[in-house]
Design an enzyme around this catalytic site. Structure first.
Site, PDB file in Angstrom:
ATOM      1  N   ASN A   9      36.491  31.233  26.331  1.00 36.80           N
ATOM      2  CA  ASN A   9      37.241  31.208  25.150  1.00 36.80           C
ATOM      3  C   ASN A   9      37.685  32.787  25.029  1.00 36.80           C
ATOM      4  OD1 ASN A   9      38.150  30.790  22.566  1.00 36.80           O
ATOM      5  ND2 ASN A   9      36.204  30.511  21.742  1.00 36.80           N
ATOM      6  N   TRP A  10      39.093  32.790  24.923  1.00 37.78           N
ATOM      7  CA  TRP A  10      39.592  34.215  25.109  1.00 37.78           C
ATOM      8  C   TRP A  10      40.016  34.500  23.322  1.00 37.78           C
ATOM      9  CZ3 TRP A  10      43.903  34.665  29.556  1.00 37.78           C
ATOM     10  CH2 TRP A  10      43.109  34.302  30.751  1.00 37.78           C
ATOM     11  N   LYS A  11      39.793  33.666  22.680  1.00 40.07           N
ATOM     12  CA  LYS A  11      39.915  33.936  21.171  1.00 40.07           C
ATOM     13  C   LYS A  11      41.441  34.810  20.841  1.00 40.07           C
ATOM     14  CE  LYS A  11      35.219  33.707  20.479  1.00 40.07           C
ATOM     15  NZ  LYS A  11      33.842  34.137  19.853  1.00 40.07           N
ATOM     16  N   HIS A  95      35.610  25.125  16.311  1.00 40.14           N
ATOM     17  CA  HIS A  95      34.806  26.157  16.515  1.00 40.14           C
ATOM     18  C   HIS A  95      34.389  26.976  15.334  1.00 40.14           C
ATOM     19  CE1 HIS A  95      34.026  30.623  17.701  1.00 40.14           C
ATOM     20  NE2 HIS A  95      33.900  30.048  19.196  1.00 40.14           N
ATOM     21  N   GLU A  97      34.332  29.919  14.148  1.00 44.91           N
ATOM     22  CA  GLU A  97      35.174  30.505  13.483  1.00 44.91           C
ATOM     23  C   GLU A  97      36.299  29.816  12.642  1.00 44.91           C
ATOM     24  OE1 GLU A  97      36.009  32.920  17.154  1.00 44.91           O
ATOM     25  OE2 GLU A  97      34.087  33.666  16.960  1.00 44.91           O
ATOM     26  N   GLU A 167      26.826  26.285  19.723  1.00 47.67           N
ATOM     27  CA  GLU A 167      26.885  27.559  19.610  1.00 47.67           C
ATOM     28  C   GLU A 167      26.271  28.118  18.009  1.00 47.67           C
ATOM     29  OE1 GLU A 167      30.492  29.229  21.781  1.00 47.67           O
ATOM     30  OE2 GLU A 167      31.277  28.458  19.987  1.00 47.67           O
ATOM     31  N   GLY A 173      29.372  36.614  19.413  1.00 44.90           N
ATOM     32  CA  GLY A 173      29.758  37.895  19.421  1.00 44.90           C
ATOM     33  C   GLY A 173      28.802  39.019  18.612  1.00 44.90           C
ATOM     34  N   SER A 213      27.159  34.711  22.883  1.00 46.40           N
ATOM     35  CA  SER A 213      26.593  35.882  23.717  1.00 46.40           C
ATOM     36  C   SER A 213      26.108  35.770  25.091  1.00 46.40           C
ATOM     37  CB  SER A 213      25.539  36.891  22.701  1.00 46.40           C
ATOM     38  OG  SER A 213      26.056  37.380  21.614  1.00 46.40           O
ATOM     39  N   GLY A 234      32.650  33.895  25.078  1.00 46.34           N
ATOM     40  CA  GLY A 234      33.680  34.726  24.464  1.00 46.34           C
ATOM     41  C   GLY A 234      33.835  35.947  25.124  1.00 46.34           C
ATOM     42  N   GLY A 235      33.200  37.188  24.644  1.00 49.63           N
ATOM     43  CA  GLY A 235      33.226  38.425  25.067  1.00 49.63           C
ATOM     44  C   GLY A 235      33.258  38.562  26.532  1.00 49.63           C
TER      45      GLY A 235
END
Ligand code: PGA
Length: 253
Positions: A9-11, A95, A97, A167, A173, A213, A234-235
């Site tokens: 997930n590149w956000k 998600h 966010e 999640e 993150g 993470s 993500g990261g």
């Protein structure tokens, strides 16, 4: 046997040219991957270009969100037909966010899930508790509310096509990963809720990703748990080598 699914997930990261370069790096890296499904979710802006890069490869395209309406005056949004036309196979829905910053509710998650399924695209439905909720012992209530909300009026035939992503919000993150045991406990509970809703067969077959993470260093431990069937990353998905290391950990299981 559930097939592992590792999704990046590149956000809100990477310009279009950076996205193309990262997608090419991932396509090259995963050429030998056979058992693990690999998915990437770039920004809307980059999605059509990334679609060209992944076409005919073993990397699949996901979109980070949609609106549930077909078209119209919804500034800033995209519809499922637009996603379908560029060949996306998955849509990330709900998600945390989106829930935290953009007013996503159980109702809008459900509308988006149904719209996605009607277009024959697979939803990756995100669920998970915040730290205060975990500390107040509300983990199970939160998860079952989110699951029953997302699957409201979804048939068994459609439920089969869904992927869930657990999640824990406190792990996203933050570098604070859930322990293997904490994650497995939540995943096993999620599967039991699906079993109550749709029966043992669908519950056994549904893939439940862990997200928050997940990194090359902790992926193998998480993926070795009975009810963890992949990751929503993500990261660590923003570099081909770290994303590949997680895919490789799944592939070697
Ligand atoms: P993270 O994000 O891997 O950077 O924690 C995961 C996600 O939000 O999907």
């Amino acid at each position: 046997m559930r097939k592992y699914i590792i999704a990046g997930n590149w956000k809100m990261n990477k310009t279009v040219s950076e996205s193309i370069a990262l997608a090419k790096g991932i396509v090259d890296a995963v050429k030998g991957i056979k058992k693990t499904e690999v998915v990437i979710a770039p920004t809307y802006l980059a999605a059509a270009k990334v679609a060209d890069v992944v076409k005919g490869t073993n990397v699949k395209l996901a979109i980070q969100d949609i609106h549930w309406q077909d078209q119209g005056a919804y500034t800033g949004k995209v519809s499922v037909d637009m996603v379908k036309e560029i060949g996306a196979e998955y849509i990330i829905i709900g998600h945390s966010e989106q829930r935290q910053y953009f007013h996503e509710t159980e109702e809008t998650v459900n509308l988006k899930v149904k719209k996605t399924l009607a277009a024959n695209i697979k939803p990756i439905i995100c669920i998970g508790e915040t730290l205060p909720q975990r500390e107040a012992n509300e983990l199970k209530t939160v998860l079952s509310t989110q699951i029953t909300g997302a699957f409201k009026d979804v048939s068994s035939a459609d439920a089969e096509k869904c992927v869930l992503a657990y999640e824990p919000v406190w792990a996203i993150g933050t570098g604070k990963v859930a322990t293997d045991e904490q994650a497995e406990e939540a995943h096993a509970y999620i599967r039991s809720v699906i079993k109550d809703l749709y029966g043992a067969k669908i519950a056994d077959e549904m893939r439940i990703q862990y997200g928050g993470s997940m990194k090359p260093g902790n992926a193998a431990g998480l993926l070795s748990q009975n009810d963890i069937d992949g990751g929503l990353i993500g990261g660590a998905a923003l570099k081909a080598d770290s994303f590949f290391a997680i895919i490789d950990a799944a592939e070697k299981r």
